[in-house]
Write a protein that holds these residues in place. Sequence first.
Motif, short mmCIF file in Angstrom:
data_model
loop_
_atom_site.label_atom_id
_atom_site.label_comp_id
_atom_site.label_asym_id
_atom_site.label_seq_id
_atom_site.Cartn_x
_atom_site.Cartn_y
_atom_site.Cartn_z
N SER A 251 0.84 -1.20 0.00
CA SER A 251 0.00 0.00 0.00
C SER A 251 0.87 1.25 0.00
O SER A 251 0.63 2.20 -0.76
CB SER A 251 -0.92 -0.01 1.22
OG SER A 251 -1.67 1.17 1.29
N ALA A 252 1.90 1.25 0.83
CA ALA A 252 2.82 2.40 0.89
C ALA A 252 3.54 2.56 -0.45
O ALA A 252 3.69 3.68 -0.96
CB ALA A 252 3.82 2.22 2.02
N THR A 253 3.96 1.44 -1.03
CA THR A 253 4.64 1.49 -2.33
C THR A 253 3.70 2.02 -3.41
O THR A 253 4.11 2.83 -4.26
CB THR A 253 5.16 0.09 -2.71
OG1 THR A 253 6.04 -0.37 -1.68
CG2 THR A 253 5.90 0.10 -4.03
N ALA A 254 2.45 1.60 -3.37
CA ALA A 254 1.47 2.06 -4.35
C ALA A 254 1.24 3.56 -4.19
O ALA A 254 1.12 4.28 -5.20
CB ALA A 254 0.16 1.30 -4.19
N ALA B 203 2.03 6.29 -7.02
CA ALA B 203 1.00 7.24 -7.49
C ALA B 203 1.53 8.67 -7.40
O ALA B 203 1.34 9.47 -8.34
CB ALA B 203 -0.28 7.08 -6.68
N ALA B 204 2.20 8.99 -6.30
CA ALA B 204 2.75 10.34 -6.14
C ALA B 204 3.83 10.60 -7.18
O ALA B 204 3.87 11.68 -7.80
CB ALA B 204 3.31 10.51 -4.72
N THR B 205 4.68 9.61 -7.41
CA THR B 205 5.73 9.75 -8.43
C THR B 205 5.12 9.90 -9.81
O THR B 205 5.57 10.72 -10.62
CB THR B 205 6.68 8.53 -8.38
OG1 THR B 205 7.24 8.43 -7.08
CG2 THR B 205 7.79 8.65 -9.40
N SER B 206 4.08 9.13 -10.08
CA SER B 206 3.40 9.21 -11.37
C SER B 206 2.80 10.60 -11.59
O SER B 206 2.91 11.18 -12.69
CB SER B 206 2.31 8.14 -11.45
OG SER B 206 1.59 8.24 -12.65
N GLN B 207 2.18 11.14 -10.54
CA GLN B 207 1.61 12.49 -10.65
C GLN B 207 2.72 13.52 -10.89
O GLN B 207 2.57 14.43 -11.71
CB GLN B 207 0.82 12.85 -9.39
CG GLN B 207 -0.50 12.12 -9.26
CD GLN B 207 -1.22 12.45 -7.94
OE1 GLN B 207 -0.61 12.97 -7.03
NE2 GLN B 207 -2.49 12.11 -7.88
N GLN B 208 3.82 13.36 -10.20
CA GLN B 208 4.93 14.30 -10.37
C GLN B 208 5.51 14.20 -11.78
O GLN B 208 5.76 15.22 -12.44
CB GLN B 208 6.02 13.99 -9.34
CG GLN B 208 7.18 14.98 -9.37
CD GLN B 208 8.21 14.67 -8.28
OE1 GLN B 208 8.08 13.70 -7.55
NE2 GLN B 208 9.23 15.51 -8.21
N LEU B 209 5.67 12.97 -12.30
CA LEU B 209 6.18 12.78 -13.66
C LEU B 209 5.21 13.35 -14.68
O LEU B 209 5.63 13.96 -15.68
CB LEU B 209 6.46 11.31 -13.94
CG LEU B 209 7.69 10.71 -13.25
CD1 LEU B 209 7.74 9.20 -13.50
CD2 LEU B 209 8.96 11.37 -13.74
#
Length: 113
Positions: free
Chosen positions: A81-84, A88-94
């Motif tokens: 869950s933490a990894t997901a 998701a945060a990294t995906s939004q930033q990218l």
Amino acid sequence: SKSDESAKATKELIEGSISAVAEGTAAAAQVTEALEQTSTLAGHVSSQMAIVVEAVEKQTAAIVQVTDGVDQISGAVQTNSATAQQSAATSQQLSAEAVSLKQMVDQFTLAAD
């Protein structure tokens, strides 16, 4: 005669005593047999209780193993869950950086030959 009556009474007392002793002996034999049966049954009950105790101990050990497994699964789920969330945060930033990069690239114009 008195002697005959006394002898007869004594004989009756002796016969009564012999009969009472025989009855007492029979009763003692019955009590002994009942005690032996009770002892045998107690031995069987004790054996069965030992089997039950062993089964309960095995079930307790199995429950501990299941609990440990569930705890491990729970830890893995929390980690996933933490990894997901991080993904998701990294995906939004990218995605935001891609939009920004696209805007920068759009500002360039290519020279015509």
